[in-house]
Design a protein around this motif. Structure first.
Motif: not given
Length: 173
Positions: A35-44, A46-50, A160-172
């Protein structure tokens, strides 16, 4: 996609399959997150994955209400009460990624059932009054579905951009 829609012929099946594909990309992007990762903003942004899951779910639900009941139905209060605009894009106190994904699954199932059951995709509704809509413009159910697909695909890309910024994982890829 519901089992009813799997046997559906023609454009309705195409709409639902395409929408389901992009929903799947979005869900896959948040795999294995806390949940903490899903709530984290990784770019400028306001969006987070959750928040993206929450936003796309809300957008889909509102546009499907519009498809059936027009602008008044779309603008009606959300189940559970009105949500402040900025809270539609982030996880708030007490929200979990699992809960947001469950809500998204419910919205998806409702949309799929609606698309299967609607008698006419050509039915039009007047768009709500907003600066981004031409005054007096209407959209058909078909146009609404195309919009929901485009919105879901666009936000799956954001995720996908937010996730890659978070931990390097990609959807594709």
């Amino acid at each position: 996609m519901t089992s009813d829609s799997a046997a559906l012929p023609g454009e309705r099946a195409d709409f639902l399959q395409t929408l389901d594909t992009h929903r799947g990309f979005l869900r896959y992007t948040v795999r294995d997150l806390t949940d903490e990762q899903a709530a984290r903003r990784t770019t400028v942004s306001e969006l987070c994955l959750g928040g993206l899951i929450k936003h796309v779910s809300g957008v889909e639900a509102r546009w499907m209400r519009f498809a059936v009941g027009g602008a008044p139905a779309m603008e009606a209060a959300e189940p559970g009460g009105a949500v402040a605009w900025e809270e539609r894009f982030r996880m708030t106190e007490g929200e979990t990624l699992a809960g947001l994904l469950e809500a998204y699954e419910r919205v998806a199932a409702e949309t799929d059932a609606l698309v299967v059951s609607l008698p006419d995709l050509d039915r039009v509704q007047a768009l709500p009054v907003a600066p981004w809509f031409e005054p007096g413009a209407t959209w058909s159910v078909r146009r609404v579905l195309l919009h929901v697909i485009a919105e879901t695909a666009q936000h799956a890309g954001h995720a996908d951009i937010i996730r890659e910024s978070l931990d390097g994982a990609k959807t594709m890829g």
